[in-house]
Scaffold this active site. Structure first.
Site, mmCIF file in Angstrom:
data_model
loop_
_atom_site.group_PDB
_atom_site.id
_atom_site.type_symbol
_atom_site.label_atom_id
_atom_site.label_comp_id
_atom_site.label_asym_id
_atom_site.label_seq_id
_atom_site.Cartn_x
_atom_site.Cartn_y
_atom_site.Cartn_z
ATOM 1 N N HIS A 5 25.320 17.484 53.392
ATOM 2 C CA HIS A 5 25.672 18.411 54.484
ATOM 3 C C HIS A 5 25.037 19.768 54.239
ATOM 4 O O HIS A 5 24.576 20.074 53.144
ATOM 5 C CB HIS A 5 27.193 18.567 54.638
ATOM 6 C CG HIS A 5 27.934 19.015 53.423
ATOM 7 N ND1 HIS A 5 28.680 18.175 52.636
ATOM 8 C CD2 HIS A 5 28.039 20.233 52.836
ATOM 9 C CE1 HIS A 5 29.210 18.855 51.639
ATOM 10 N NE2 HIS A 5 28.829 20.108 51.730
ATOM 11 N N ARG A 9 29.183 29.287 57.130
ATOM 12 C CA ARG A 9 30.426 30.053 57.269
ATOM 13 C C ARG A 9 30.494 30.568 58.699
ATOM 14 O O ARG A 9 29.544 31.184 59.184
ATOM 15 C CB ARG A 9 30.459 31.206 56.269
ATOM 16 C CG ARG A 9 30.522 30.739 54.828
ATOM 17 C CD ARG A 9 30.651 31.891 53.854
ATOM 18 N NE ARG A 9 30.740 31.395 52.490
ATOM 19 C CZ ARG A 9 29.686 31.218 51.690
ATOM 20 N NH1 ARG A 9 28.471 31.512 52.132
ATOM 21 N NH2 ARG A 9 29.845 30.742 50.470
ATOM 22 N N GLU A 56 28.902 21.236 57.572
ATOM 23 C CA GLU A 56 30.235 21.632 57.089
ATOM 24 C C GLU A 56 30.507 23.052 57.566
ATOM 25 O O GLU A 56 29.919 24.020 57.065
ATOM 26 C CB GLU A 56 30.278 21.583 55.562
ATOM 27 C CG GLU A 56 31.560 22.018 54.944
ATOM 28 C CD GLU A 56 31.478 22.053 53.430
ATOM 29 O OE1 GLU A 56 30.385 22.288 52.883
ATOM 30 O OE2 GLU A 56 32.513 21.833 52.780
ATOM 31 N N ASN A 60 36.803 31.038 56.559
ATOM 32 C CA ASN A 60 37.652 31.775 55.613
ATOM 33 C C ASN A 60 38.687 32.514 56.429
ATOM 34 O O ASN A 60 38.324 33.311 57.315
ATOM 35 C CB ASN A 60 36.816 32.760 54.787
ATOM 36 C CG ASN A 60 35.979 32.063 53.742
ATOM 37 O OD1 ASN A 60 36.518 31.438 52.827
ATOM 38 N ND2 ASN A 60 34.657 32.135 53.866
ATOM 39 N N HIS A 74 16.853 27.573 59.898
ATOM 40 C CA HIS A 74 17.513 26.786 60.952
ATOM 41 C C HIS A 74 17.915 25.420 60.415
ATOM 42 O O HIS A 74 17.454 24.987 59.353
ATOM 43 C CB HIS A 74 16.578 26.609 62.159
ATOM 44 C CG HIS A 74 15.262 25.982 61.816
ATOM 45 N ND1 HIS A 74 14.110 26.716 61.602
ATOM 46 C CD2 HIS A 74 14.911 24.678 61.635
ATOM 47 C CE1 HIS A 74 13.125 25.901 61.315
ATOM 48 N NE2 HIS A 74 13.567 24.665 61.315
ATOM 49 N N GLU A 122 17.204 24.171 65.603
ATOM 50 C CA GLU A 122 15.937 23.731 66.189
ATOM 51 C C GLU A 122 16.109 22.340 66.779
ATOM 52 O O GLU A 122 16.767 21.472 66.177
ATOM 53 C CB GLU A 122 14.845 23.679 65.101
ATOM 54 C CG GLU A 122 13.477 23.277 65.622
ATOM 55 C CD GLU A 122 12.435 23.171 64.525
ATOM 56 O OE1 GLU A 122 12.795 22.843 63.388
ATOM 57 O OE2 GLU A 122 11.247 23.420 64.813
HETATM 58 C C1 LIG Z 1 34.080 19.769 50.337
HETATM 59 C C2 LIG Z 1 32.840 20.413 49.790
HETATM 60 O O1 LIG Z 1 31.745 20.029 50.589
HETATM 61 C C3 LIG Z 1 32.859 21.899 49.797
HETATM 62 O O2 LIG Z 1 31.851 22.538 50.030
HETATM 63 S S1 LIG Z 1 34.337 22.700 49.411
HETATM 64 C C4 LIG Z 1 33.698 23.784 48.118
HETATM 65 C C5 LIG Z 1 34.478 25.052 48.059
HETATM 66 N N1 LIG Z 1 34.351 25.785 49.305
HETATM 67 C C6 LIG Z 1 34.961 26.953 49.495
HETATM 68 O O3 LIG Z 1 35.645 27.464 48.634
HETATM 69 C C7 LIG Z 1 34.753 27.570 50.868
HETATM 70 C C8 LIG Z 1 35.425 28.903 50.995
HETATM 71 C C9 LIG Z 1 34.745 30.006 50.167
HETATM 72 N N2 LIG Z 1 35.522 31.210 50.246
HETATM 73 C C10 LIG Z 1 33.341 30.250 50.691
HETATM 74 O O4 LIG Z 1 33.212 31.006 51.668
HETATM 75 O O5 LIG Z 1 32.400 29.628 50.143
HETATM 76 C C11 LIG Z 1 33.903 25.865 46.920
HETATM 77 O O6 LIG Z 1 32.854 26.478 47.064
HETATM 78 N N3 LIG Z 1 34.647 25.872 45.817
HETATM 79 C C12 LIG Z 1 34.197 26.637 44.644
HETATM 80 C C13 LIG Z 1 34.562 25.866 43.410
HETATM 81 O O7 LIG Z 1 34.091 26.314 42.326
HETATM 82 O O8 LIG Z 1 35.276 24.868 43.512
HETATM 83 NI NI NI Z 2 30.166 21.498 50.770
#
Ligand SMILES: C[C@@H](O)C(=O)SC[C@H](NC(=O)CC[C@H](N)C(=O)O)C(=O)NCC(=O)O
Ligand code: NI
Length: 134
Positions: A5, A9, A56, A60, A74, A122
């Protein structure tokens, strides 16, 4: 290995899900909240994650916009009929920022659409997909 994926954000998850499903025709595959770290994920795509890469969408909690900088380019999507697709996107209120036509310096027909957060998407005609500039 394979690409699973691309994570984007977004500032309003429902707005983004509406765009990627109703305007670009994707499916909402799954959605999950992380209460502890205060974010929600929504996976969207044209098939399930076993079949191909998806997007994905990451929200936040309480964060409505981001600095995008100048580095991200893109995400590319293949379409059977780029002209009809762009017409349909516009009819649904989407923003086509670059009308369909041959890529500069080549023959591959492309177009660009902006998503609600300003990310570029794109579109590439199926017959040209994988041809580079053509
Ligand atoms: C499910 C998997 O594809 C993920 O990407 S979840 C990973 C997780 N994501 C976040 O925390 C998103 C929110 C964060 N505040 C942001 O904006 O990136 C992640 O990155 N976890 C960090 C870790 O060390 O586990
Ligand atoms: Ni991810």
């Amino acid at each position: 290995m394979r690409i699973l994926h691309t994570m984007l954000r977004v500032g309003d998850l429902d707005r983004s899900i509406e765009f990627y499903t109703n305007v670009l025709g994707m499916n909402l595959i799954r959605r999950s909240d992380n209460e502890q770290y205060k974010y929600t994920l929504a996976f969207v795509g044209y098939g399930n994650e076993k079949d191909g890469a998806v997007i994905e969408l990451t929200y936040n909690w309480g964060v409505s916009d981001y600095e995008h900088g100048g580095a991200f380019g893109h995400i590319a999507i293949e379409t059977d009929d780029i002209y009809a697709t762009c017409d349909a996107i516009k009819a649904k209120g989407g923003t086509v920022t670059r009308e369909p036509g041959p890529v500069k310096g080549g023959t591959t027909v492309i177009a660009f659409v902006k998503d609600p957060d300003g990310y570029s998407i794109e579109l590439i005609n199926k017959k040209d997909a994988g041809q580079g500039l053509g």
